[in-house]
Each structure stands twice: as structure tokens, then as C-alpha cells.
Design an enzyme around this catalytic site. Structure first.
Site, PDB file in Angstrom:
ATOM      1  N   SER A 139       0.852  -1.188   0.000  1.00  0.00           N
ATOM      2  CA  SER A 139       0.000   0.000   0.000  1.00  0.00           C
ATOM      3  C   SER A 139       0.882   1.230   0.000  1.00  0.00           C
ATOM      4  O   SER A 139       2.021   1.198   0.516  1.00  0.00           O
ATOM      5  CB  SER A 139      -0.887   0.004   1.253  1.00  0.00           C
ATOM      6  OG  SER A 139      -1.540   1.259   1.418  1.00  0.00           O
ATOM      7  N   TYR A 152      -2.682  -1.615  10.175  1.00  0.00           N
ATOM      8  CA  TYR A 152      -2.733  -1.844   8.727  1.00  0.00           C
ATOM      9  C   TYR A 152      -1.471  -1.278   8.070  1.00  0.00           C
ATOM     10  O   TYR A 152      -0.801  -1.963   7.284  1.00  0.00           O
ATOM     11  CB  TYR A 152      -3.975  -1.194   8.132  1.00  0.00           C
ATOM     12  CG  TYR A 152      -4.055  -1.302   6.621  1.00  0.00           C
ATOM     13  CD1 TYR A 152      -4.602  -2.426   6.027  1.00  0.00           C
ATOM     14  CD2 TYR A 152      -3.579  -0.275   5.795  1.00  0.00           C
ATOM     15  CE1 TYR A 152      -4.671  -2.537   4.643  1.00  0.00           C
ATOM     16  CE2 TYR A 152      -3.646  -0.381   4.414  1.00  0.00           C
ATOM     17  CZ  TYR A 152      -4.197  -1.510   3.851  1.00  0.00           C
ATOM     18  OH  TYR A 152      -4.252  -1.622   2.481  1.00  0.00           O
TER      19      TYR A 152
END
Length: 250
Positions: A139, A152
Site C-alpha cells: 500500500s 494496517y
């Protein structure tokens, strides 16, 4: 990886980026097997894409992953690509008292341990193939974190680092390691993502990602233009400014 002619396993292939990748790679001439925890969603995806296959798999279950890897390699002996896409993204507040550690532990199990366990279990099979690829999905938040989702971010930073090390260890083998680095994409990964005007449309993200895979079949990183704001922040000397802009603290 060549864009066609593969047998590809995609985790989390029943929704969001995973489903869109699965459907696109299926159309490109690959044998695609998707996994997920929800059989009904897997069945719906496969029904909409004749020739695609599915297997139920919980990426947080260590024992299930090991057993699954042996079964899927035996069932699909031509399997030569795994795309570690399954992931969960949850807002967390570490100032709360008490903090529910079940939440970060679940995120780590799915987002980090899952790809490590599955890829490791498949590597002996992959190394016997003429050409194989481990694909990880990190990400832009691996490079500049969103304060709202600390665990995350951490798992994606770890996946980026792990991908670099794995790539170096597998140099000289038949196995490549490619990291896909998405920006915010309009999916249901978190509430509001699909409606957020700052999220990249899913179809545009997939189209650019596949074009980059075609142009750079060995990666090592597949970064659409939009993620460059985060991916290159530190190299540009703009980390603090980008962190502030991302988190609304400027």
C-alpha cells in the site's frame, strides 16, 4: 510474470481489487483460482466468470494455509503465480482504555502472516516450475502512514520490506517477486472508501496496473502514477508535508 498463460492463485479474490484483478487476468488468458472466507461470494464470482475456480481459505488460519498449499499445488500442478491480495483494514484508537488487542492481532495474522505462510508453503512447488512469481500487495500507506489505521500501515510496511528480502533470496531461482503498491482505491476495504472522491476508481487502477505488469513483467514494484505522492515522499524530502496532508494536520 507474463500477462497470460499462467495458473494464478489470488487470495481475497471475491471482492475489491482481488476480484477485479482475477477477472482481468482471467480475460487475459490465465487459469485463475480465487480464495476467500465467504463461499457464497466466491461462488457468485466464479459463476460470473466461467472457467474460473475457487477454494475457501481463511488467511488467518496457519494450519489451514499449510494444508491448502499442498492441496492446491496437487490439484493445479501448473500453478506458478500467487497474488497475496487478501487483507483487512480497520480504524484503531490506541488511546482507548483498554485497547482490544484482538483487532491488531487479526490484522497482522491476515495481512502479514498470511502472505508469509502461503508463499513459503508454495515456494518448493514454485521452484520446480520453469517460471513462477510471488506477488505481494502492499500500500502507499507502507511509506506514509494514515494515523487512523496504525496496524494496517505497519503490516504493509512489513510486506514491502519482506518482499525486498525475499526477492534477493530468490535471485538465481525461477521465482520472481513483484510488489503491487496501490493508492487509496474505490473499494469496500473500509467504510467510505468506495464513495471517497480521493479514491482512485477501481477500473482505472486495474487498467494501469495491468499495463505496468505488461511493460515490466519482472516488476519489481508496480506503482500507478497516483501512488507516487506517498511512495516517493521521503525520497523527495517531503515526508513531513505529505504526512500532514494525508492526516489533515497541516
Amino acid at each position: 510474470m507474463d500477462i497470460s498463460g499462467n495458473t494464478i492463485l489470488i487470495t481475497g479474490g471475491n471482492a475489491g481489487i482481488g476480484r477485479a484483478l482475477a477477472e482481468t487476468l482471467h480475460r487475459e488468458g490465465n487459469r485463475v483460482i480465487i480464495t476467500g472466507r465467504r463461499r457464497d461470494a466466491l461462488e457468485e464470482t466464479v459463476a460470473a466468470n466461467p472457467g474460473m475456480a475457487y477454494e475457501v481459505l481463511d488467511m488467518s488460519d496457519a494450519q489451514a494455509i499449510v494444508a491448502f498449499a499442498g492441496t492446491v499445488a496437487a490439484t493445479y500442478p501448473a500453478l506458478n503465480v500467487v497474488i497475496n491480495n487478501a487483507g483487512i483494514m480497520v480504524a484503531e484508537d490506541f488511546t482507548a482504555e483498554p485497547v482490544d488487542l484482538a483487532v491488531p492481532e487479526a490484522i497482522i495474522a491476515t495481512n502479514l502472516l498470511g502472505p508469509i505462510r502461503l508463499s513459503t508453503a508454495l515456494l518448493p512447488h514454485f521452484k520446480r516450475q520453469p517460471a513462477a512469481t510471488v506477488v505481494t500487495v502492499s500500500s502507499g500507506l507502507a511509506f506514509v502512514p494514515l494515523v487512523l489505521t496504525p496496524t494496517y500501515n505497519a503490516t504493509k510496511a512489513a510486506i514491502h520490506s519482506w518482499s525486498q528480502s525475499l526477492r534477493a533470496q530468490l535471485a538465481g531461482t525461477s521465482v520472481d517477486v513483484i510488489e503491487i503498491v496501490p493508492p487509496a482505491v474505490a473499494t469496500d476495504l473500509m467504510p467510505g472508501h468506495a464513495q471517497n472522491p480521493n479514491s482512485m476508481p477501481l477500473d482505472a487502477f486495474i487498467a494501469e496496473t495491468v499495463a505496468l505488469l505488461k511493460a515490466h513483467p519482472k516488476g519489481p514494484e508496480i506503482c500507478v502514477e497516483r501512488v507516487g505522492f506517498l511512495r516517493g515522499a521521503e525520497a523527495r524530502g517531503e515526508y513531513d508535508q505529505v504526512f500532514a496532508a494525508l492526516n489533515g494536520t497541516h
